[in-house]
Design an enzyme around this catalytic site. Structure first.
Site, PDB file in Angstrom:
ATOM      1  N   THR A 205       0.217  -3.637   2.193  1.00 33.32           N
ATOM      2  CA  THR A 205      -0.760  -3.334   3.236  1.00 33.32           C
ATOM      3  C   THR A 205      -0.091  -2.544   4.351  1.00 33.32           C
ATOM      4  O   THR A 205       0.866  -3.009   4.951  1.00 33.32           O
ATOM      5  CB  THR A 205      -1.352  -4.633   3.804  1.00 33.32           C
ATOM      6  OG1 THR A 205      -1.979  -5.360   2.755  1.00 33.32           O
ATOM      7  CG2 THR A 205      -2.374  -4.328   4.888  1.00 33.32           C
ATOM      8  N   GLN A 206      -0.586  -1.365   4.626  1.00 30.30           N
ATOM      9  CA  GLN A 206      -0.007  -0.503   5.653  1.00 30.30           C
ATOM     10  C   GLN A 206      -0.971  -0.229   6.798  1.00 30.30           C
ATOM     11  O   GLN A 206      -0.700   0.624   7.640  1.00 30.30           O
ATOM     12  CB  GLN A 206       0.431   0.824   5.021  1.00 30.30           C
ATOM     13  CG  GLN A 206       1.493   0.678   3.950  1.00 30.30           C
ATOM     14  CD  GLN A 206       2.791   0.111   4.496  1.00 30.30           C
ATOM     15  OE1 GLN A 206       3.297   0.556   5.516  1.00 30.30           O
ATOM     16  NE2 GLN A 206       3.322  -0.904   3.832  1.00 30.30           N
TER      17      GLN A 206
END
Length: 260
Positions: free
Chosen positions: A32-33
């Site tokens: 997850t960025q």
């Protein structure tokens, strides 16, 4: 639309033949960025007998004020409080790690207790390790408490593992809006000894009011944590901003239904 990674930029099957899925089966890990639910500023100031922190109760889903009862100040051990801004799910993971750290330390019957410098050092190593793996915890953390010398301790660590200490600290928009107000009261480390708890509380309340005026991701309800050098920790929740006045907005062009 096909959102599967193997379909991104793939050639047309009717022109180039059927796509081989074996190409994408051994792809890299995808982390997850982009945080989805986030909390905004945490602010803190040292005074003569301890440290005071504040954070509002809002957790925003993008621009939606989704959760209005989120606590972001946590007591760790007997004399430390951490304030966390950024991604809420990563914050919950950090709190779980700190709980496990506290449980593990309580098994050690050597008379030692977790103090603020220990917790800050632990979090700095955790954050830098996750950053080095390209899977950071999307948070900025303030650690407040007392050190081995029983003096007030306040330090910062963020998702890159960057750490520093100062008599006044803030995360998020507070770094731009609250720090100048707090530094009027405590411009340097030596000035902390001249600031009382009541003065620190008045400055904190003023900063939270300014943040509610100016930060669209903030709330008018907040919590205040006070850590004193005698080992006391007090957390007050559901404090509401006082003396709010929006009449100044009438003279701002483009505000509300005004025509520019």
């Amino acid at each position: 639309m096909n959102h599967l990674p193997e379909a991104w930029g793939r050639p047309r099957s009717d022109v180039y033949g059927e796509y081989s899925k074996q190409i994408s089966q051994a792809g890299p890990s995808v982390h997850t960025q982009s945080p989805s639910v986030t909390g905004t500023s945490v602010i803190a100031i040292k005074f003569d007998k301890g440290v005071m922190l504040a954070a509002d109760h809002l957790a925003s889903y993008g621009s939606l004020a989704r959760f209005t009862d989120q606590q972001r100040l946590y007591k760790v051990g007997d004399e430390t409080v951490v304030g966390i801004s950024g991604d809420i799910s990563d914050m919950q993971h950090i709190v779980e790690m700190l709980d496990n750290l506290e449980i593990g330390s309580n098994y050690e019957l050597y008379g030692h207790t977790l103090r603020a410098p220990h917790i800050h050092e632990y979090l700095s190593r955790v954050m830098y390790n996750r950053r080095s793996k390209m899977d950071p915890l999307w948070n900025a953390v303030l650690v407040a408490g007392t050190g081995e010398d029983k003096k007030p301790y306040l330090a910062y660590v963020d998702l890159l593992g960057v750490t520093y200490s100062a008599p006044t600290l803030a995360t998020g928009f507070g770094a731009y809006l609250a720090i100048p107000l707090l530094r009027k009261l405590v411009p340097d480390e030596v000035d902390c000894a001249n600031v009382t708890e009541a003065q620190a509380r008045a400055a904190i309340d003023e900063c939270m009011r300014v943040l509610f005026y100016r930060d669209a991701r903030s709330s008018d309800k907040y919590a205040v944590a006070t850590v004193t050098t005698d080992g006391g920790v007090k957390i007050e929740s559901d404090i509401k901003c006082q003396d709010m006045n929006w009449r100044f907005a009438r003279n701002i062009k483009g505000y509300g239904t005004q025509k520019v």
